[in-house]
Design a protein around this motif. Structure first.
Motif, PDB file in Angstrom:
ATOM      1  N   THR A 197       0.823  -1.211   0.000  1.00 55.61           N
ATOM      2  CA  THR A 197       0.000   0.000   0.000  1.00 55.61           C
ATOM      3  C   THR A 197       0.862   1.267   0.000  1.00 55.61           C
ATOM      4  O   THR A 197       0.523   2.253  -0.673  1.00 55.61           O
ATOM      5  CB  THR A 197      -0.933  -0.003   1.227  1.00 55.61           C
ATOM      6  N   ALA A 334      -7.292  -3.520   1.312  1.00 53.40           N
ATOM      7  CA  ALA A 334      -6.895  -2.362   0.498  1.00 53.40           C
ATOM      8  C   ALA A 334      -5.902  -2.771  -0.582  1.00 53.40           C
ATOM      9  O   ALA A 334      -6.017  -2.340  -1.743  1.00 53.40           O
ATOM     10  CB  ALA A 334      -6.288  -1.284   1.400  1.00 53.40           C
ATOM     11  N   CYS A 377      -8.447   2.571  -0.008  1.00 52.78           N
ATOM     12  CA  CYS A 377      -7.995   2.826   1.366  1.00 52.78           C
ATOM     13  C   CYS A 377      -9.104   3.388   2.239  1.00 52.78           C
ATOM     14  O   CYS A 377      -9.164   3.088   3.442  1.00 52.78           O
ATOM     15  CB  CYS A 377      -6.802   3.780   1.355  1.00 52.78           C
TER      16      CYS A 377
END
Length: 411
Positions: A197, A334, A377
């Motif tokens: 991420t 995510a 997110c």
């Protein structure tokens, strides 16, 4: 009756046929009330949690341990107590304390640290939390200084800077309020999702833009990093530690002042929301300041970076308080959404499958490539926030768990 001689005689008992005297009917015994369990229902709980009660330093620690093992206020009612805290107080009063000579930590308690040493320790932790930001700025400066160098040199410098930032972050989360207090290693893949991420926040927009345009033309395409996002996220470790400390201190105060799990939940839920909003405000300020210094990446990029920062903060907060599995699940969701977006664009290049890439193209057209991580997110962060409003309201989340992660014992 009167006898013929004028005397009196007693009445003779009547004789039934056969000469047998009638027997009195048997007296019925009074029915005893059915017993509804043992006279001392707490005794079984005392034996079951003998070690916890014997080694506890106060009733709050017993309450945290009971709640970690699934004992709720409803369960306490079966033991004739109004809540877990009242039950813990009885256990603490009835179970004798363990002999210090038989405990593993038989050594004498350490003297309290001097105030100067405590201030020095806090200064060291503060420096460790600021270290990732400083290393990231140094890496950006190093890349700028080798701008005219061959691509291999720039790649080597960028890779070295990235590794140093990761090591600095690892040092920062292993000290102070961001250090995990509970036992157990937790999911080994959590670090992988964090790296994915964070890497997508730095290079994902450039990669998605290239994929939508039919590229990238590797190895000649030079990746463009979101420098402002990287610097702001690296510096966000310091306010994350401060907010985590603020939440932990006030959570323990709420635990000490509460007389039931419902009252504790009512205290912790607004505290968690306030902590999250406080961190979000500081993070947005860092992002806007980094944009002013290193170049504007766009409004949607700020939204995506803020959503990622809140996601990482909530995941670490859950891990610190004993819920690493939930933290890893939020990060993995995510990362999966971001990977799915990239995969759909690539799959859409196959014959007959162009419609699969239309949702990603529409999202990128409406808000830019940064809309993809912003949606991914934000959804994951909201999921962790909802879970935290339930998980972080228990007593076990605000006391060092005696036996592994708190979520391992929650129903």
């Amino acid at each position: 009756m009167t006898a013929p001689d004028g005397g009196t005689t007693r009445a003779a008992p009547a004789m039934e046929e056969g000469g047998a005297a009638p027997t009195a009917p048997p007296r019925k015994e009074a029915a005893r009330p059915a017993r509804r369990g043992p006279a001392d229902p707490v005794r079984s709980l005392m034996h079951h949690h003998q070690e916890l009660c014997a080694r506890a330093v106060d009733a709050l620690e017993i309450a945290a341990g009971l709640e970690a093992h699934g004992v709720t206020d409803r369960t306490a009612a079966r033991f004739r107590h109004r809540d877990v805290f009242s039950l813990a107080e009885e256990l603490y009063a009835r179970v004798p304390r363990a002999d210090p000579a038989t405990t593993p930590a038989a050594a004498a308690p350490e003297p309290p640290a001097a105030p100067a040493a405590a201030r020095g320790s806090r200064s060291v932790r503060g420096a460790l939390h600021l270290l990732p930001g400083a290393v990231c700025v140094a890496a950006v400066a190093a890349l700028a200084s080798v701008g005219a160098a061959p691509p291999d040199v720039r790649t080597a410098v960028g890779a070295a800077g990235g590794v140093l930032v990761v090591l600095a972050v690892r040092l920062g989360v292993r000290s102070g309020p961001l250090r995990r207090r509970h036992q157990g290693a937790g999911p080994r893949t959590a670090g992988l999702w964090v790296c994915w991420t964070a890497g997508y926040a730095v290079y994902g927009d450039w990669l998605l833009r290239q994929l939508l345009a039919g590229g990238p033309d590797l190895p000649y395409a030079a990746p463009r990093a979101a420098v402002a996002t990287a610097v702001a996220l690296a510096f966000a470790l310091a306010p994350a530690a401060g907010c985590a400390h603020w939440f932990a201190v006030r959570g323990r105060r709420g635990l000490a002042a509460s007389r039931g799990l419902g009252e504790l939940a009512a205290r912790v839920r607004p505290l968690l929301l306030a902590t999250t909003l406080l961190f979000l405000g500081v993070l947005v300020a860092l992002l806007l300041g980094a944009d002013a210094v290193f170049g504007d990446d766009g409004t949607m990029a700020v939204v995506a970076a803020a959503a990622l920062g809140v996601l990482l903060f909530l995941a670490r907060l859950l891990a610190v308080h004993g819920f690493p599995e939930a933290a890893a699940t939020g990060l993995a969701s995510a990362a999966a959404l971001e990977a799915l977006a990239l995969s759909l664009v690539l799959i859409a290049r196959l014959p007959g499958l162009p419609p699969l890439g239309l949702p990603v193209e529409a999202l990128a057209t409406a808000g830019g490539p940064a809309a993809v991580p912003a949606v991914a997110c934000t959804a994951a962060a909201l999921g962790l926030l909802v879970h935290g409003l339930r998980a972080l309201t228990g007593a076990c989340a605000h006391w060092p768990a005696p036996s592994g992660p708190a979520e391992a014992h929650r129903p």
